[in-house]
Enzyme design. Structure first.
Site, PDB file in Angstrom:
ATOM      1  N   ARG A 240       0.837  -1.192   0.000  1.00  0.00           N
ATOM      2  CA  ARG A 240       0.000   0.000   0.000  1.00  0.00           C
ATOM      3  C   ARG A 240       0.877   1.249   0.000  1.00  0.00           C
ATOM      4  NH1 ARG A 240      -3.404  -2.647  -1.659  1.00  0.00           N
ATOM      5  NH2 ARG A 240      -5.495  -3.078  -0.855  1.00  0.00           N
ATOM      6  N   ASP A 264       4.567  -0.335  -6.961  1.00  0.00           N
ATOM      7  CA  ASP A 264       3.329  -0.684  -7.676  1.00  0.00           C
ATOM      8  C   ASP A 264       2.131   0.040  -7.063  1.00  0.00           C
ATOM      9  OD1 ASP A 264       1.722  -2.282  -9.509  1.00  0.00           O
ATOM     10  OD2 ASP A 264       1.145  -3.542  -7.811  1.00  0.00           O
ATOM     11  N   GLU A 269      -3.344   7.077  -4.986  1.00  0.00           N
ATOM     12  CA  GLU A 269      -3.413   6.619  -6.387  1.00  0.00           C
ATOM     13  C   GLU A 269      -4.854   6.645  -6.896  1.00  0.00           C
ATOM     14  OE1 GLU A 269      -1.735   2.700  -5.514  1.00  0.00           O
ATOM     15  OE2 GLU A 269      -3.704   1.827  -5.829  1.00  0.00           O
ATOM     16  N   HIS A 287      -0.330  -0.385  -9.987  1.00  0.00           N
ATOM     17  CA  HIS A 287      -1.060  -1.289  -9.081  1.00  0.00           C
ATOM     18  C   HIS A 287      -1.600  -2.519  -9.822  1.00  0.00           C
ATOM     19  CE1 HIS A 287      -3.417  -1.389  -5.046  1.00  0.00           C
ATOM     20  NE2 HIS A 287      -3.133  -2.609  -5.459  1.00  0.00           N
ATOM     21  N   ILE A 288      -0.658  -3.326 -10.317  1.00  0.00           N
ATOM     22  CA  ILE A 288      -1.062  -4.510 -11.085  1.00  0.00           C
ATOM     23  C   ILE A 288      -0.637  -5.812 -10.400  1.00  0.00           C
ATOM     24  CG2 ILE A 288      -1.158  -3.367 -13.340  1.00  0.00           C
ATOM     25  CD1 ILE A 288       1.682  -4.657 -13.866  1.00  0.00           C
ATOM     26  N   SER A 290      -2.053  -8.097  -8.695  1.00  0.00           N
ATOM     27  CA  SER A 290      -2.860  -9.313  -8.891  1.00  0.00           C
ATOM     28  C   SER A 290      -3.371  -9.445 -10.327  1.00  0.00           C
ATOM     29  CB  SER A 290      -4.044  -9.305  -7.917  1.00  0.00           C
ATOM     30  OG  SER A 290      -4.884  -8.199  -8.189  1.00  0.00           O
TER      31      SER A 290
HETATM   32  C1  DGY Z   1      -5.526  -6.050  -3.220  1.00  0.00           C
HETATM   33  O1  DGY Z   1      -6.084  -7.086  -3.577  1.00  0.00           O
HETATM   34  O2  DGY Z   1      -5.607  -5.594  -2.066  1.00  0.00           O
HETATM   35  C2  DGY Z   1      -4.780  -5.325  -4.267  1.00  0.00           C
HETATM   36  O3  DGY Z   1      -3.856  -4.470  -3.727  1.00  0.00           O
HETATM   37  C3  DGY Z   1      -5.768  -4.564  -5.130  1.00  0.00           C
HETATM   38  O4  DGY Z   1      -6.409  -3.594  -4.369  1.00  0.00           O
END
Ligand code: DGY
Length: 321
Positions: A240, A264, A269, A287-288, A290
């Site tokens: 985070r 990431d 964001e 933020h990729i 997953s």
């Molecule tokens: C999560 O699953 O918490 C990822 O960071 C996407 O928000």
């Protein structure tokens, strides 16, 4: 007569997930996949029995208080749940469901992408080739930092932290960690525990965040703590953005106290501290963690398994409330 529960889904989900939703539920899908405002979300919730939201949809106590009586569950398409007020949901007897486990490998892989890219100056190298400026190969060009054999500090040794540590073995790294509780020797698998996260910083050639954002961890990496790191340390964050004080990290990247970072996630964001965009020694991703088709499909299926339990009158296995 209504036979299937109605589920409001705030964003487009992978096809296989929407197909299953359409088979078992009456989904209200976001046809043009635009970001919902909180007003739009609350309005849509009036026809719904459950919500599938994302990490971008913030449901604080005030918003949860406005959800209609019939809402039984808030399922978030994320493992993180810092955007939902759990206490407020609990008071309303609303299940909050997240997606643990299924995104562990994908997120650990992206952590390694960030770590390697930061260490080996991937952004600068990519720019050189893509912009047609790679004209003079020479022995001291784009010298990075060796990863093999170095010390990796992991803050937060849950599922993802441990998956990152497992991958570190392939690089013969010495893994150190700090966590709310020390792990069993089996789970530790040779990693060295530090009760005090500040001691972890002192031994981290590479430092990677894998803890949730909580009031205790928020802005953990500040100027004072950056000083505790070895000179030239590399920072990785796929957890985070709010774990980091951006002004302090960007100052340290400029002075090279921190040699490089792979990020990431960002506080606020998709708006990000613009200094990151100007620094050559940061590798940036949107933020990729997953974002593989396999993982995102499994995340959706996990939420649906849980909603199936809710509407069958059973306890959903991944309920946080
Ligand atoms: C999560 O699953 O918490 C990822 O960071 C996407 O928000």
């Amino acid at each position: 007569m209504k036979t299937r529960p109605t589920v409001l889904v705030t964003r487009k989900l992978p096809d296989a997930v929407e197909t299953r939703l359409e088979k078992d539920y009456l989904p209200c899908l976001n046809q043009d996949d635009h970001p919902y405002s909180i007003e739009e979300l609350l309005l849509g919730s009036h026809q719904a029995d459950a919500l599938i939201i994302t990490g971008q949809d913030s449901l604080d106590a005030e918003a949860i208080a406005q959800l209609p009586e019939q809402i039984k569950a808030i399922a978030t398409f994320s493992v993180g749940y810092d955007h939902i007020d759990l206490e407020a949901a609990k008071k309303r007897d609303i299940y909050v469901i997240n997606t643990p486990d299924v995104l562990t490998n994908a997120t650990a892989d992206v952590t390694w992408l960030l770590l390697l890219a930061a260490a080996r100056r991937a952004y600068e190298g990519e720019q050189l080739v893509r912009q047609g400026k790679w004209s003079d190969p020479h022995p001291t060009q784009l010298l990075g930092t060796e990863v093999t054999g170095k010390r990796l500090g992991i803050l937060g040794m849950g599922r993802i932290g441990r998956a990152v540590a497992r991958r570190a073995k392939a690089f013969k790294m010495e893994v150190h960690y700090s966590n709310r509780h020390r792990l069993s020797p089996e789970q530790e698998s040779g990693a060295i525990f530090h009760d005090d996260p500040e001691d972890l910083l002192r031994v981290s050639d590479f430092f990677s965040f894998h803890c949730p954002a909580t009031p205790e961890t928020e802005h953990f990496l500040n100027a004072r703590r950056i000083e505790l790191l070895p000179d030239g340390a590399i920072i990785v964050n796929a957890a985070r953005g709010s774990l980091v004080v951006d002004e302090d990290l960007t100052a340290a990247l400029r002075s090279r106290k921190i040699q490089a970072a792979g990020l990431d996630v960002f506080e606020g964001e998709p708006e990000i501290n613009s200094a990151y965009q100007t620094l050559p020694n940061v590798f940036l991703l949107p933020h990729i963690g997953s974002a593989t088709i396999e993982t995102r499909t499994q995340m959706g299926f996990l939420l649906l398994d849980n909603l199936d339990a809710v509407f069958a009158g059973k306890q959903p296995p991944n309920s946080l409330t």
